[in-house]
Design an enzyme around this catalytic site. Structure first.
Site: not given
Length: 490
Positions: A369-370, A412
């Protein structure tokens, strides 16, 4: 079922559908035209109704103008026949044929249509009695032995003392009826106990209906106006055109069936093999690639130039369809923004790896995950957010092996499947990926981008939801422990 019967049956079914649609369209057109025809008749009927109401209104306006004239009032009081005649003749027209001034005893003082005829006793006339009794009369009655539309009104001096009557009449004759239907395709009839009149020479009305008139009862019994079509030729022509088209379609269908029958008998043998290939493809016994191979083999066996050309064309077409199918399959599996595998394809890969693991293989998954990606979108806009997603995807792809499976899971969030990799090896790859992204300088985003990663390794009896849930739990632990880190399952 023989190929001949199949082709004949399928062709007839399709032709039947086409002809049925054609018949439906013609019927719809007929219904539309019939509705337009009925609407036109309705509009014309309303026009005639309006013209009739205008005739009645004109009678009342003429009477009211004369009543409001002080000279007319003076003429009635003084019994001045000449003055009343001169006034009333000015208002005689196609909308008022007769104008009579009558005293309170029912004696005609003056006639607008006849200068020297006056003194007649009209006290027995129904319209005179009604006007003297009820102040006004609007209806049909006899005037000088002619049935007329009459408006009669009591005249008062200074609006109080009755001094006489005025009656304005319109003779009901052929000219009146013709003026009502002028410029239309309608006809109008007048019927009473004494006479029947028609605007045109047709014997009867078609689709007749009564004209709505608000008239008072009179001495003329059964008086009514009826309107209807003068002729049904237009409607008849419309029905005839529909019938002719249906007959033409039927004849054309029969001739086509015979022509198809003899054509199939003559040429079917040359096309049987190719037709069978297409039928096998239609019935899912062959896929598009097998169709190309079979068609190519068939073309080599046939000596007829036409069959060879058809086979070659079908082969080329099947090749293009197969290529297009492969391209579409590829597009349906790729995320358009990052060019990574999409979620649907990742789920297929995960199912495949689980089946392989049941036979002794193993693998690990990374949920990625960003960090704070929503902040990037909110502060810099979605265009910068897309840029960060694209570049991050490229950096992650550079950090994995050729056998690894990397895809966008959603938003994301990314998923990495690592075949033949245990937890320790997965953590090494995850750390390399995290470091590579963190130290990368983005072209259109000045801040540092970091990743949080959760690692889970296959366990016996795992389901897709089970292993993904453990990876997701590890990811959330990485988020809760400060982000920009790698966590693995307990």
């Amino acid at each position: 079922m023989k190929l001949y019967h199949k082709i004949l049956f399928l062709t007839l079914v399709q032709l039947g559908a086409i002809f049925s649609f054609g018949i439906y369209q013609i019927q719809s057109l007929y219904v539309t035209q019939k509705a337009a025809f009925d609407q036109k008749n309705l509009i014309q009927s309303e026009m005639i109704q309006k013209r009739f109401e205008e005739k009645l209104d004109q009678l009342q306006k003429t009477a009211q103008i004369l009543i409001n004239s002080q000279e007319v009032v003076t003429g009635i009081i003084s019994n001045d026949t000449d003055m009343l005649y001169n006034w009333s003749k000015l208002f005689l027209s196609s909308s008022a044929h007769k104008i009579h001034f009558i005293d309170l005893d029912g004696t005609i003082i003056s006639r607008g249509e006849s200068e020297f005829r006056f003194g007649d006793d009209a006290s027995k006339r129904f319209y005179v009695q009604q006007a003297l009794k009820n102040d006004t009369f609007l209806g049909i009655d006899t005037v000088d032995d002619k049935e007329c539309l009459i408006f009669a009104k009591r005249i008062r001096q200074y609006g109080e003392r009755p001094i006489g009557l005025i009656s304005v009449a319109l003779i009901i004759d052929d000219d009146l009826l013709s003026s009502l239907v002028q410029g239309t395709t309608m006809n109008i009839a007048y019927h009473s106990e004494n006479q029947t009149l028609l605007a045109t020479n047709h014997e009867a009305l078609i689709n007749a209906s009564s004209l709505h008139v608000m008239l008072q009862a009179s001495s003329v019994k059964e008086a009514s106006f009826t309107i209807g079509l003068a002729s049904d030729a237009e409607l008849h022509a419309l029905k005839e055109a529909r019938t002719n088209f249906f007959v033409s379609i039927g004849i054309a269908l029969i001739l086509f069936v015979f022509a198809l029958h003899f054509t199939l008998l003559r040429h079917l043998r040359e096309y049987r093999s190719i037709s069978q290939v297409l039928i096998d493809f239609y019935e899912d016994r062959l896929d598009i690639k097998e169709v190309g191979t079979t068609i190519k083999h068939t073309a080599q066996e046939r000596s007829t130039p036409e069959v060879k050309k058809i086979a070659e064309a079908l082969f080329n077409m099947s090749q293009k369809v197969a290529e297009t199918q492969d391209a579409l399959e590829h597009l349906s599996s790729i995320d358009q923004l990052t060019s990574l595998w999409n979620r649907r394809k990742l789920e297929e890969f995960l199912d495949q790896k689980l089946k392989e693991s049941e036979r002794g293989s193993f693998f690990s998954v990374l949920m990625i995950d960003i960090d704070r990606f929503k902040t990037i979108n909110d502060t810099c806009g979605h265009e910068i957010g897309d840029h960060v997603l694209e570049v991050t995807a490229q950096l992650m792809r550079q950090s994995v092996r050729a056998s690894d499976i990397l895809g966008r899971w959603g938003g994301e969030e990314f998923l990495l499947i690592l075949p033949q990799t245990d937890t320790q090896g997965a953590c090494v790859i995850a750390e390399q990926m995290r470091t590579k992204v963190k130290h990368h300088t983005f072209d259109h985003y000045a801040n540092t981008v970091t990743l949080s990663l959760g690692v889970a390794t296959y366990r016996s009896g795992d389901t897709p939801n089970a292993i993904l849930k453990r990876a997701d739990t590890a990811l959330y632990r990485a988020k809760n422990n400060g982000r920009d880190r790698v966590e693995h399952e307990d």
